[in-house]
Design a protein around this motif. Structure first.
Motif, PDB file in Angstrom:
ATOM      1  N   LEU A  82       0.840  -1.188   0.000  1.00 22.59           N
ATOM      2  CA  LEU A  82       0.000   0.000   0.000  1.00 22.59           C
ATOM      3  C   LEU A  82       0.875   1.237   0.000  1.00 22.59           C
ATOM      4  O   LEU A  82       2.015   1.203   0.453  1.00 22.59           O
ATOM      5  CB  LEU A  82      -0.910   0.006   1.239  1.00 22.59           C
ATOM      6  CG  LEU A  82      -1.863  -1.179   1.389  1.00 22.59           C
ATOM      7  CD1 LEU A  82      -2.603  -1.089   2.709  1.00 22.59           C
ATOM      8  CD2 LEU A  82      -2.849  -1.231   0.249  1.00 22.59           C
ATOM      9  N   ASP A  83       0.319   2.330  -0.475  1.00 20.00           N
ATOM     10  CA  ASP A  83       1.020   3.603  -0.493  1.00 20.00           C
ATOM     11  C   ASP A  83       1.338   4.020   0.940  1.00 20.00           C
ATOM     12  O   ASP A  83       0.520   3.861   1.840  1.00 20.00           O
ATOM     13  CB  ASP A  83       0.136   4.637  -1.177  1.00 20.00           C
ATOM     14  CG  ASP A  83       0.842   5.952  -1.363  1.00 20.00           C
ATOM     15  OD1 ASP A  83       0.408   6.924  -0.730  1.00 20.00           O
ATOM     16  OD2 ASP A  83       1.812   6.007  -2.133  1.00 20.00           O
ATOM     17  N   ALA A  84       2.519   4.556   1.167  1.00 21.60           N
ATOM     18  CA  ALA A  84       2.954   4.930   2.516  1.00 21.60           C
ATOM     19  C   ALA A  84       2.030   5.961   3.147  1.00 21.60           C
ATOM     20  O   ALA A  84       1.758   5.902   4.351  1.00 21.60           O
ATOM     21  CB  ALA A  84       4.386   5.451   2.473  1.00 21.60           C
ATOM     22  N   GLU A  85       1.525   6.894   2.355  1.00 23.57           N
ATOM     23  CA  GLU A  85       0.607   7.903   2.884  1.00 23.57           C
ATOM     24  C   GLU A  85      -0.700   7.261   3.337  1.00 23.57           C
ATOM     25  O   GLU A  85      -1.273   7.627   4.359  1.00 23.57           O
ATOM     26  CB  GLU A  85       0.338   8.970   1.826  1.00 23.57           C
ATOM     27  CG  GLU A  85       1.558   9.792   1.475  1.00 23.57           C
ATOM     28  CD  GLU A  85       1.342  10.667   0.251  1.00 23.57           C
ATOM     29  OE1 GLU A  85       0.231  10.647  -0.321  1.00 23.57           O
ATOM     30  OE2 GLU A  85       2.290  11.357  -0.130  1.00 23.57           O
ATOM     31  N   GLU A  86      -1.155   6.290   2.552  1.00 23.17           N
ATOM     32  CA  GLU A  86      -2.387   5.578   2.891  1.00 23.17           C
ATOM     33  C   GLU A  86      -2.203   4.786   4.193  1.00 23.17           C
ATOM     34  O   GLU A  86      -3.083   4.771   5.052  1.00 23.17           O
ATOM     35  CB  GLU A  86      -2.756   4.640   1.735  1.00 23.17           C
ATOM     36  CG  GLU A  86      -4.025   3.870   1.921  1.00 23.17           C
ATOM     37  CD  GLU A  86      -4.305   2.941   0.741  1.00 23.17           C
ATOM     38  OE1 GLU A  86      -5.254   2.161   0.859  1.00 23.17           O
ATOM     39  OE2 GLU A  86      -3.584   2.986  -0.273  1.00 23.17           O
ATOM     40  N   VAL A  87      -1.045   4.159   4.349  1.00 23.08           N
ATOM     41  CA  VAL A  87      -0.760   3.393   5.564  1.00 23.08           C
ATOM     42  C   VAL A  87      -0.686   4.321   6.772  1.00 23.08           C
ATOM     43  O   VAL A  87      -1.199   3.997   7.848  1.00 23.08           O
ATOM     44  CB  VAL A  87       0.540   2.569   5.414  1.00 23.08           C
ATOM     45  CG1 VAL A  87       0.943   1.932   6.722  1.00 23.08           C
ATOM     46  CG2 VAL A  87       0.362   1.509   4.346  1.00 23.08           C
ATOM     47  N   ALA A  88      -0.089   5.490   6.606  1.00 26.03           N
ATOM     48  CA  ALA A  88      -0.016   6.454   7.705  1.00 26.03           C
ATOM     49  C   ALA A  88      -1.418   6.882   8.139  1.00 26.03           C
ATOM     50  O   ALA A  88      -1.701   6.991   9.339  1.00 26.03           O
ATOM     51  CB  ALA A  88       0.809   7.663   7.289  1.00 26.03           C
ATOM     52  N   ALA A  89      -2.306   7.106   7.175  1.00 29.72           N
ATOM     53  CA  ALA A  89      -3.684   7.483   7.495  1.00 29.72           C
ATOM     54  C   ALA A  89      -4.401   6.332   8.192  1.00 29.72           C
ATOM     55  O   ALA A  89      -5.143   6.545   9.157  1.00 29.72           O
ATOM     56  CB  ALA A  89      -4.423   7.886   6.233  1.00 29.72           C
ATOM     57  N   MET A  90      -4.184   5.109   7.725  1.00 31.39           N
ATOM     58  CA  MET A  90      -4.812   3.936   8.345  1.00 31.39           C
ATOM     59  C   MET A  90      -4.264   3.713   9.756  1.00 31.39           C
ATOM     60  O   MET A  90      -5.003   3.301  10.652  1.00 31.39           O
ATOM     61  CB  MET A  90      -4.585   2.697   7.471  1.00 31.39           C
ATOM     62  CG  MET A  90      -5.329   2.743   6.152  1.00 31.39           C
ATOM     63  SD  MET A  90      -4.876   1.392   5.050  1.00 31.39           S
ATOM     64  CE  MET A  90      -5.727   0.033   5.821  1.00 31.39           C
ATOM     65  N   GLU A  91      -2.980   4.004   9.942  1.00 28.19           N
ATOM     66  CA  GLU A  91      -2.374   3.840  11.267  1.00 28.19           C
ATOM     67  C   GLU A  91      -2.966   4.848  12.257  1.00 28.19           C
ATOM     68  O   GLU A  91      -3.280   4.507  13.394  1.00 28.19           O
ATOM     69  CB  GLU A  91      -0.860   4.014  11.173  1.00 28.19           C
ATOM     70  CG  GLU A  91      -0.116   3.740  12.452  1.00 28.19           C
ATOM     71  CD  GLU A  91       1.384   3.895  12.306  1.00 28.19           C
ATOM     72  OE1 GLU A  91       2.067   3.729  13.321  1.00 28.19           O
ATOM     73  OE2 GLU A  91       1.874   4.193  11.202  1.00 28.19           O
ATOM     74  N   SER A  92      -3.148   6.086  11.803  1.00 27.23           N
ATOM     75  CA  SER A  92      -3.702   7.100  12.698  1.00 27.23           C
ATOM     76  C   SER A  92      -5.173   6.843  13.009  1.00 27.23           C
ATOM     77  O   SER A  92      -5.654   7.226  14.067  1.00 27.23           O
ATOM     78  CB  SER A  92      -3.515   8.497  12.117  1.00 27.23           C
ATOM     79  OG  SER A  92      -4.265   8.632  10.930  1.00 27.23           O
ATOM     80  N   SER A  93      -5.884   6.161  12.098  1.00 28.05           N
ATOM     81  CA  SER A  93      -7.294   5.847  12.352  1.00 28.05           C
ATOM     82  C   SER A  93      -7.457   4.519  13.089  1.00 28.05           C
ATOM     83  O   SER A  93      -8.576   4.134  13.414  1.00 28.05           O
ATOM     84  CB  SER A  93      -8.082   5.828  11.047  1.00 28.05           C
ATOM     85  OG  SER A  93      -7.681   4.745  10.239  1.00 28.05           O
TER      86      SER A  93
END
Length: 130
Positions: A82-93
């Motif tokens: 997955l895109d790193a930005e997408e993973v960062a958003a999923m991690e924060s949620s």
């Protein structure tokens, strides 16, 4: 002996050929307009400079190359990129959590290896939560 008549002249231009001829004329005009810039580019001594190849690292909108992170699904064992930005958003949620690997010292002692990051999808046992 029989003779075969051949015509050296091209076939008459159709409507499509006129459009193609206009396109070719436009390309010729553009080439002539850029002749000086093309000549300077051809005379450049540093044709293999890193600036010429920087575009491979650019990503539309960000200027960077996309970076992907592997995310593991524990129930299936499947790993997705997955895109790193997408993973960062999923991690924060809270949809993805980070687990760290275990390293072993020379003495056989185990320690948390913070260089060995594993992203894991958080699975819910509640069927109403996705």
């Amino acid at each position: 002996a029989g003779t075969i008549a051949t015509s050296a002249s091209p076939a008459p231009a159709s409507v499509d050929d006129k459009g193609a001829n206009d396109f070719i004329e436009m390309l010729k005009a553009r080439s002539e307009a850029n002749a000086e810039a093309n000549r300077r580019e051809a005379l450049r001594s540093d044709k293999l400079s890193s600036g010429d190849f920087a575009a491979q690292y650019k990503r539309p909108g960000t200027g960077l190359r996309p970076s992907f992170v592997s995310v593991k699904t524990p129930s299936t064992g499947e790993t997705k990129l997955l895109d790193a930005e997408e993973v960062a958003a999923m991690e924060s949620s809270g949809k993805v959590k980070v687990e760290y690997g275990v390293g072993v010292t020379k003495d056989g002692k185990e320690y948390v290896d913070y260089k060995n990051k594993v992203y894991v999808m958080v699975e819910s046992n509640d069927p109403l939560v996705e």
